[in-house]
Every structure is written in C-alpha cells, then in structure tokens.
Design a protein around this motif. Structure first.
Motif, short mmCIF file in Angstrom:
data_model
loop_
_atom_site.label_atom_id
_atom_site.label_comp_id
_atom_site.label_asym_id
_atom_site.label_seq_id
_atom_site.Cartn_x
_atom_site.Cartn_y
_atom_site.Cartn_z
N LYS A 39 24.74 -56.49 -99.83
CA LYS A 39 24.30 -55.61 -98.74
C LYS A 39 23.55 -56.40 -97.67
O LYS A 39 22.96 -57.44 -97.92
CB LYS A 39 23.41 -54.48 -99.28
CG LYS A 39 24.11 -53.58 -100.28
CD LYS A 39 25.35 -52.95 -99.69
CE LYS A 39 26.13 -52.15 -100.70
NZ LYS A 39 27.41 -51.67 -100.18
N SER A 40 23.59 -55.86 -96.47
CA SER A 40 22.89 -56.49 -95.35
C SER A 40 21.39 -56.30 -95.51
O SER A 40 20.93 -55.47 -96.30
CB SER A 40 23.34 -55.84 -94.04
OG SER A 40 22.87 -54.50 -93.97
N SER A 41 20.63 -57.04 -94.74
CA SER A 41 19.18 -56.90 -94.77
C SER A 41 18.75 -55.48 -94.41
O SER A 41 17.84 -54.93 -95.03
CB SER A 41 18.51 -57.90 -93.82
OG SER A 41 18.68 -59.20 -94.31
N SER A 42 19.42 -54.87 -93.46
CA SER A 42 19.04 -53.50 -93.08
C SER A 42 19.37 -52.51 -94.20
O SER A 42 18.60 -51.57 -94.44
CB SER A 42 19.71 -53.09 -91.77
OG SER A 42 21.10 -53.06 -91.90
N GLN A 43 20.47 -52.72 -94.90
CA GLN A 43 20.79 -51.85 -96.03
C GLN A 43 19.78 -52.05 -97.17
O GLN A 43 19.37 -51.08 -97.81
CB GLN A 43 22.21 -52.12 -96.54
CG GLN A 43 23.28 -51.63 -95.60
CD GLN A 43 24.65 -52.08 -96.01
OE1 GLN A 43 24.88 -53.27 -96.27
NE2 GLN A 43 25.59 -51.15 -96.07
N LEU A 44 19.39 -53.30 -97.41
CA LEU A 44 18.39 -53.56 -98.45
C LEU A 44 17.05 -52.92 -98.09
O LEU A 44 16.34 -52.41 -98.96
CB LEU A 44 18.22 -55.06 -98.68
CG LEU A 44 19.34 -55.73 -99.45
CD1 LEU A 44 19.12 -57.24 -99.50
CD2 LEU A 44 19.47 -55.16 -100.85
N LYS A 45 16.71 -52.92 -96.82
CA LYS A 45 15.46 -52.28 -96.41
C LYS A 45 15.53 -50.77 -96.61
O LYS A 45 14.53 -50.14 -96.99
CB LYS A 45 15.11 -52.64 -94.96
CG LYS A 45 14.60 -54.06 -94.86
CD LYS A 45 14.24 -54.46 -93.47
CE LYS A 45 13.79 -55.92 -93.52
NZ LYS A 45 13.53 -56.48 -92.22
N GLU A 46 16.68 -50.19 -96.42
CA GLU A 46 16.84 -48.75 -96.68
C GLU A 46 16.73 -48.48 -98.19
O GLU A 46 16.09 -47.51 -98.61
CB GLU A 46 18.18 -48.24 -96.14
CG GLU A 46 18.40 -46.76 -96.35
CD GLU A 46 17.35 -45.88 -95.69
OE1 GLU A 46 17.14 -44.76 -96.19
OE2 GLU A 46 16.73 -46.28 -94.68
N ILE A 47 17.34 -49.34 -99.00
CA ILE A 47 17.20 -49.22 -100.45
C ILE A 47 15.73 -49.35 -100.83
O ILE A 47 15.21 -48.57 -101.65
CB ILE A 47 18.07 -50.27 -101.18
CG1 ILE A 47 19.55 -49.95 -100.99
CG2 ILE A 47 17.72 -50.35 -102.66
CD1 ILE A 47 20.50 -51.05 -101.43
N PHE A 48 15.04 -50.30 -100.24
CA PHE A 48 13.61 -50.49 -100.51
C PHE A 48 12.84 -49.21 -100.18
O PHE A 48 12.01 -48.75 -100.96
CB PHE A 48 13.06 -51.65 -99.67
CG PHE A 48 11.60 -51.88 -99.87
CD1 PHE A 48 11.16 -52.75 -100.85
CD2 PHE A 48 10.65 -51.23 -99.09
CE1 PHE A 48 9.80 -52.96 -101.06
CE2 PHE A 48 9.30 -51.43 -99.29
CZ PHE A 48 8.88 -52.30 -100.28
N ARG A 49 13.14 -48.61 -99.05
CA ARG A 49 12.45 -47.39 -98.63
C ARG A 49 12.64 -46.29 -99.68
O ARG A 49 11.72 -45.56 -100.02
CB ARG A 49 12.95 -46.92 -97.27
CG ARG A 49 12.13 -45.80 -96.68
CD ARG A 49 12.79 -45.15 -95.49
NE ARG A 49 14.08 -44.53 -95.79
CZ ARG A 49 14.24 -43.41 -96.52
NH1 ARG A 49 13.21 -42.80 -97.03
NH2 ARG A 49 15.44 -42.91 -96.73
N ILE A 50 13.86 -46.20 -100.22
CA ILE A 50 14.15 -45.20 -101.25
C ILE A 50 13.38 -45.52 -102.54
O ILE A 50 12.86 -44.62 -103.20
CB ILE A 50 15.67 -45.13 -101.52
CG1 ILE A 50 16.39 -44.60 -100.27
CG2 ILE A 50 15.98 -44.26 -102.74
CD1 ILE A 50 17.91 -44.78 -100.29
N LEU A 51 13.29 -46.80 -102.86
CA LEU A 51 12.61 -47.21 -104.10
C LEU A 51 11.09 -47.14 -104.00
O LEU A 51 10.40 -47.06 -105.01
CB LEU A 51 13.03 -48.64 -104.47
CG LEU A 51 14.50 -48.84 -104.83
CD1 LEU A 51 14.80 -50.31 -105.04
CD2 LEU A 51 14.88 -48.02 -106.05
N ASP A 52 10.57 -47.17 -102.78
CA ASP A 52 9.12 -47.10 -102.55
C ASP A 52 8.68 -45.65 -102.76
O ASP A 52 8.61 -44.87 -101.82
CB ASP A 52 8.80 -47.59 -101.14
CG ASP A 52 7.33 -47.55 -100.81
OD1 ASP A 52 6.49 -47.37 -101.72
OD2 ASP A 52 7.02 -47.70 -99.61
#
Length: 109
Positions: A39-52
């Motif tokens: 995944k792209s960095s922006s997709q990983l940041k969205e995943i991070f947001r969900i995991l936070d």
C-alpha cells in the motif's frame, strides 16, 4: 472507511491465520500477507487512523496489544513480548508510541 475498504478480506484472514499461536506474530510477515506492504503511504496512514482506537494520533502500547482484534474482533491479543517487539520496531523517537509515520516502516518493499 474500514480496513476492508483498503485490504482484501481474504488477505486479512490469511494474515490472521498465520499468527494464531501466541508469540508467532511478525509485523513484517503480517504486513506482507495482509497486503499492507504493497500500500501507498497515504493508504497506510488511513489504515493507521483506523487502528488508532482513541484517535490520539498515536498507537500506544495498550492499543497495540489489541492490534489483531482491530482486523477481526475474535482475533487474539498480542503477547507482551510481541507488543514490545512491534513497538520497538516502529517507535522512531523512543517515546513509547507509534506515530502515523512509524507504521510506514513496515512496508518492506
């Protein structure tokens, strides 16, 4: 948005199956099997947001132990050893928490 909007449900299921036994979780392997490493960095940041879970902008050790359960509610809790190893690998500044940029280190391209 949910994790299955970004990651394939079958890839998530395969990644969770791979680390069912205590102390078998490998962040690198989980990210690869789940498709997160592609995944792209922006997709990983969205995943991070969900995991936070508390939306603090960081994933702290207490949240990290429930990492697998964020992908599937019935998944196991990470062991203390797994949690500490995962945190140490992604905590770039040693403050005991992972910022959104920390999750990017597991892309393993």
């Amino acid at each position: 948005m949910s994790l299955t909007d970004i990651l394939s449900p079958s890839d998530i299921a395969a990644a969770l199956r791979d680390c069912q036994a205590p102390d078998s979780f490998s962040p690198k392997k989980f990210f690869q099997i789940s498709g997160m490493s592609k995944k792209s960095s922006s997709q990983l940041k969205e995943i991070f947001r969900i995991l936070d879970n508390d939306q603090s902008g960081f994933i702290e050790e207490d949240e990290l132990k429930y990492f697998l359960q964020r992908f599937e509610s019935g998944a196991r809790v990470l062991t203390t050893s797994e949690t500490k190893t995962f945190l140490a690998a992604a905590d770039h500044d040693g403050d005991g928490k992972i910022g959104a940029e920390g999750i990017d280190c597991f892309k393993y391209r």
